[in-house]
Design an enzyme around this catalytic site. Structure first.
Site, mmCIF file in Angstrom:
data_model
loop_
_atom_site.group_PDB
_atom_site.id
_atom_site.type_symbol
_atom_site.label_atom_id
_atom_site.label_comp_id
_atom_site.label_asym_id
_atom_site.label_seq_id
_atom_site.Cartn_x
_atom_site.Cartn_y
_atom_site.Cartn_z
ATOM 1 N N GLY A 156 -55.787 5.825 -26.736
ATOM 2 C CA GLY A 156 -56.639 6.999 -26.890
ATOM 3 C C GLY A 156 -57.414 6.985 -28.200
ATOM 4 O O GLY A 156 -58.614 7.283 -28.232
ATOM 5 N N ASN A 192 -52.985 18.956 -27.376
ATOM 6 C CA ASN A 192 -51.673 18.316 -27.398
ATOM 7 C C ASN A 192 -50.593 19.180 -28.051
ATOM 8 O O ASN A 192 -49.422 18.996 -27.794
ATOM 9 C CB ASN A 192 -51.768 16.964 -28.110
ATOM 10 C CG ASN A 192 -52.539 17.041 -29.400
ATOM 11 O OD1 ASN A 192 -53.722 17.413 -29.412
ATOM 12 N ND2 ASN A 192 -51.908 16.714 -30.500
ATOM 13 N N GLN A 236 -54.113 14.437 -22.694
ATOM 14 C CA GLN A 236 -52.980 15.274 -22.277
ATOM 15 C C GLN A 236 -53.176 15.841 -20.872
ATOM 16 O O GLN A 236 -52.320 16.572 -20.379
ATOM 17 C CB GLN A 236 -52.793 16.436 -23.266
ATOM 18 C CG GLN A 236 -52.345 16.015 -24.651
ATOM 19 C CD GLN A 236 -50.866 15.639 -24.702
ATOM 20 O OE1 GLN A 236 -50.071 16.031 -23.851
ATOM 21 N NE2 GLN A 236 -50.502 14.866 -25.710
ATOM 22 N N THR A 290 -59.431 -10.810 -25.322
ATOM 23 C CA THR A 290 -58.808 -11.155 -24.038
ATOM 24 C C THR A 290 -58.161 -9.913 -23.447
ATOM 25 O O THR A 290 -57.443 -9.191 -24.134
ATOM 26 C CB THR A 290 -57.746 -12.261 -24.242
ATOM 27 O OG1 THR A 290 -58.372 -13.374 -24.875
ATOM 28 C CG2 THR A 290 -57.144 -12.688 -22.911
ATOM 29 N N CYS A 297 -44.114 16.278 -42.066
ATOM 30 C CA CYS A 297 -43.816 15.919 -43.441
ATOM 31 C C CYS A 297 -44.604 14.658 -43.764
ATOM 32 O O CYS A 297 -44.290 13.579 -43.287
ATOM 33 C CB CYS A 297 -42.332 15.652 -43.591
ATOM 34 S SG CYS A 297 -41.831 15.445 -45.278
HETATM 35 C C1 LIG Z 1 -51.838 10.910 -27.979
HETATM 36 C C2 LIG Z 1 -53.195 11.476 -28.064
HETATM 37 C C3 LIG Z 1 -54.267 10.740 -28.593
HETATM 38 C C4 LIG Z 1 -54.085 9.361 -29.180
HETATM 39 O O1 LIG Z 1 -53.793 8.418 -28.196
HETATM 40 P P1 LIG Z 1 -53.102 7.020 -28.565
HETATM 41 O O2 LIG Z 1 -52.990 6.335 -27.241
HETATM 42 O O3 LIG Z 1 -51.787 7.361 -29.184
HETATM 43 O O4 LIG Z 1 -53.985 6.310 -29.502
HETATM 44 C C5 LIG Z 1 -55.506 11.337 -28.626
HETATM 45 N N1 LIG Z 1 -55.701 12.577 -28.156
HETATM 46 C C6 LIG Z 1 -54.703 13.313 -27.641
HETATM 47 C C7 LIG Z 1 -54.985 14.681 -27.122
HETATM 48 C C8 LIG Z 1 -53.418 12.794 -27.573
HETATM 49 O O5 LIG Z 1 -52.437 13.532 -27.073
#
Ligand SMILES: *Cc1c(COP(=O)(O)O)cnc(C)c1O
Length: 394
Positions: free
Chosen positions: A75, A153, A192, A250, A337
């Site tokens: 993501g 999230n 999410q 790749t 933290c």
């Molecule tokens: C987890 C998350 C990301 C980041 O994705 P990764 O695969 O950990 O890089 C971005 N946006 C939201 C809303 C997420 O929950």
């Protein structure tokens, strides 16, 4: 202490276990069909077909063309590709987002600001929802990029992306009529969302959409960026020109197959699993509310079915997480933290919580393995742990 393997896991917004079907689908592509999809012999061409098929499966869920799906390593990378990919072409134009986005968006925007690019951050309302009109107002004649997440999230709030897309389309029409040639791209971070929401890009009206495997029972470090045909994007990573030149390297065939399998499962189970999780979540909220002085953070009506986030006055969230872990319940808090200092969640701060309320928050996110019996156990155990924490404080 309870052995870890009997813990009740309620942190599915942070990570999901790969579905057994995902693990199984990936298995042949580590050491049997391991060939480079770009090689010329038949075994490699067969692997290319597998990758094509994974891309098609994902495109189908999104209602997109296979050529519009770019595989990435998660993501965060997809989001960076969307923002920076547009920025490279339009460095002197304006970029807009909201103040409740994931750090992958917000840290990228902070970097844009640091480099002197134009940005605007639209504040969410106290219910954790972004107003489409506020987004439209932040868009001026120089704006080329808007990013609004589909589901948050931390507090699970579902943003009115389709409505925002309608306003964006209106602005585009006005631009065209007035001879302004600038594009205006709408990106949504849907990491999410796949478990609960329709991801049809036509229905959402987006030009760019980010998805990842790690939140949908797929492999970590896998993701896609949907790039609507005609979107003017430059790559972050240069090399062999894979992924239509937008993401060289790749290809991760097992990862792509795993992601496609996970997304297909999520789409198939979406309706029934959402209903099941919402019932459990509501049961959890009622049970905890009866015994605890808690305040829910974010709208309860426009919210992911598996998300509960609340503040407990006078409680240190981090301490609560550690005590709950000891009691066999894994949850998360809106305080992190970092380098020894407790930082309250930017999302909870954005919706108006004090540092204290943000630091005293807990997030419980349910998932496929959550049972009614888990929820009963949590309702039985959590109030006692919180009472102990209050009693031993200071
Ligand atoms: C987890 C998350 C990301 C980041 O994705 P990764 O695969 O950990 O890089 C971005 N946006 C939201 C809303 C997420 O929950």
């Amino acid at each position: 202490m309870k052995p870890k393997n009997t813990s009740i896991y309620l942190d599915y917004a942070a990570a999901t276990p790969a579905d057994p079907a995902v693990v199984k689908a990936m298995a042949p592509f580590w050491n049997q069909q391991f060939h480079n999809p770009s090689s010329l012999y038949q075994a490699a061409k067969d692997v290319r077909l597998v990758l094509d098929s994974a891309r098609r499966q994902i495109a189908q869920v999104l209602g997109a063309k296979p050529t519009e799906i770019i595989f990435t390593a998660g993501g965060t990378e997809s989001i960076n590709l969307a923002v920076m990919g547009v920025l490279t072409n339009y460095p002197d134009k304006k970029f807009v987002t909201t103040n409740i986005e994931h750090e992958a968006v917000l840290a990228t925007f902070r970097e844009l600001e640091r480099r002197g690019h134009k940005t605007a951050i639209v504040p969410a309302n106290p219910d954790g929802l972004v107003s489409p009109e506020a987004v439209a107002e932040a868009i001026d004649d120089e704006t080329v990029f808007v990013s609004v997440m589909l589901a948050n999230n931390e507090i699970g709030t579902i943003q009115p992306v389709a409505k925002i897309a309608q306003l964006v389309a209106e602005i585009r029409r006005r631009r065209a009529a007035s001879g302004n040639p600038l594009p205006l791209y709408l990106h949504t971070d849907a990491c999410q969302a796949a478990g609960a929401l329709d991801l049809s890009v036509a229905r959402l009206g987006v030009d760019l959409l980010t998805l990842n495997g790690s939140k949908i029972y797929g492999p970590k470090q896998t993701g896609i960026l949907y790039v609507k045909a005609g979107t003017d994007l430059k790559p972050l990573v240069y090399g062999g020109g894979q992924e239509s030149g937008l993401r060289s390297g790749t290809e991760n065939v097992p990862g792509s197959v795993g992601l496609a399998t996970a997304l297909k499962l999520a789409a198939e189970q979406r309706t029934s699993e959402s209903r099941r999780l919402q019932d459990l979540r509501d049961q959890l909220l009622r049970g905890l509310h009866a015994k605890l002085d808690l305040k829910v953070n974010g709208s309860l009506t426009h919210r992911l079915p598996n998300n509960l986030n609340f503040s407990l006055p006078g409680i240190d969230g981090e301490m609560a997480v550690l005590r709950l872990d000891h009691a066999g319940i894994q949850v998360s808090t809106g305080s992190a933290c970092s380098t020894g200092r407790v930082e309250p969640s930017h999302v909870l701060k954005a919706i108006g919580l004090s540092d204290e309320a943000a630091n005293g928050s807990l997030r419980l996110t349910l998932g496929r393995s959550t049972t009614a019996s888990d929820i009963e156990t949590v309702i039985r155990i959590v109030p006692g742990v919180i009472a102990d924490l209050r009693a031993t404080k200071g």
